[in-house]
Design an enzyme around this catalytic site. Structure first.
Site, PDB file in Angstrom:
ATOM      1  N   HIS A  83      -7.926   9.615   6.758  1.00 42.76           N
ATOM      2  CA  HIS A  83      -6.820   8.228   6.496  1.00 42.76           C
ATOM      3  C   HIS A  83      -7.754   7.414   6.729  1.00 42.76           C
ATOM      4  O   HIS A  83      -8.984   6.983   7.141  1.00 42.76           O
ATOM      5  CB  HIS A  83      -6.419   9.287   7.120  1.00 42.76           C
ATOM      6  CG  HIS A  83      -5.561   9.421   6.762  1.00 42.76           C
ATOM      7  ND1 HIS A  83      -3.836  10.136   8.183  1.00 42.76           N
ATOM      8  CD2 HIS A  83      -4.913  11.106   6.672  1.00 42.76           C
ATOM      9  CE1 HIS A  83      -3.099  10.869   7.465  1.00 42.76           C
ATOM     10  NE2 HIS A  83      -4.168  11.357   6.743  1.00 42.76           N
ATOM     11  N   LYS A  84      -7.046   6.006   5.529  1.00 38.36           N
ATOM     12  CA  LYS A  84      -7.413   4.937   5.861  1.00 38.36           C
ATOM     13  C   LYS A  84      -7.619   4.388   7.179  1.00 38.36           C
ATOM     14  O   LYS A  84      -6.231   4.635   8.123  1.00 38.36           O
ATOM     15  CB  LYS A  84      -6.484   3.963   4.978  1.00 38.36           C
ATOM     16  CG  LYS A  84      -6.686   2.237   5.230  1.00 38.36           C
ATOM     17  CD  LYS A  84      -6.006   1.883   4.246  1.00 38.36           C
ATOM     18  CE  LYS A  84      -6.591   0.379   3.801  1.00 38.36           C
ATOM     19  NZ  LYS A  84      -5.506  -0.599   2.879  1.00 38.36           N
TER      20      LYS A  84
END
Length: 213
Positions: A83-84
């Protein structure tokens, strides 16, 4: 005889829980070498279900060399799991659409650690987990339930969470010799002929097989 055929799905008669997985993997981004096997009493041909978050649009590969032994429950976590991390929230809003796609991260916004590469003659124990982009060297051993987050040098035993080196299987000078010999690249006839040396702990004896040719 020169051993089992590398083209057999199940090389042990009456024992389908062991599979030479090169013969069953369909995903072009999973590359398997000859004689590498997966041991699973439930579905040894279903190896691909253990390669997690492996989305084709990301393009990362899982590459596993020859003569590797992969125990049941082993998982390979690929780059699609990431995920970012640069924002306040790590929640993947964009995947649900309905207006949230406006925050779709760009390719450079997501952590990417490259291909996961397992070399040759690697033993990966029960329920070990290999994280994205890890490189595991020839002859290494991953202990049961280890979580491998960093590269593993050749002929090194690792264990724990996160996995740490426990010991080297041979002195550095002998590891250099083994790397240069690369017995896994020999013809199957030559491997069969020198099998007693390959399974012994005598590196000089194995080297003599090369020197005397």
């Amino acid at each position: 005889m020169n051993g089992p055929s590398s083209q057999e799905k199940h090389p042990m008669a009456g024992f389908p829980q062991v599979c030479f997985i090169k013969n069953v993997v369909k995903n072009p981004n999973i590359v398997i070498g000859d004689y590498t096997y997966f041991d699973d009493p439930e579905d040894s041909e279903g190896f691909e279900r253990n390669v997690l978050y492996h989305f084709p649009f990301i393009g990362d590969k899982l590459i596993i060399g020859k003569f590797c032994a992969i125990a049941r429950g082993v998982k390979f976590v690929m780059n699609g799991a990431n995920h970012k991390l640069s924002g306040i929230s790590t929640y993947p809003f964009q995947i649900f659409g309905n207006g949230w796609e406006k925050v779709m991260p760009g390719p450079c916004d997501l952590p990417y650690r490259g291909d996961t590469v397992i070399a040759n003659d690697v033993w990966i124990g029960y329920e070990a987990m290999i994280m994205p982009g890890v490189k595991i060297g020839n002859g290494a051993v991953v202990a049961a339930r280890a979580v491998v987050v960093c590269d593993v040098p050749a002929y090194t035993i690792v264990g724990g969470n996160p996995a740490k080196p426990l010991k080297q299987r041979f002195p550095p000078s002998e590891i250099d010799i083994l790397e240069s010999i690369a017995w896994w690249n020999w013809s199957i006839e030559k491997i069969t002929h020198h099998l007693d040396k390959i399974v012994s702990g005598d590196v000089k004896a194995l080297q003599s097989c090369v020197d005397n040719e």
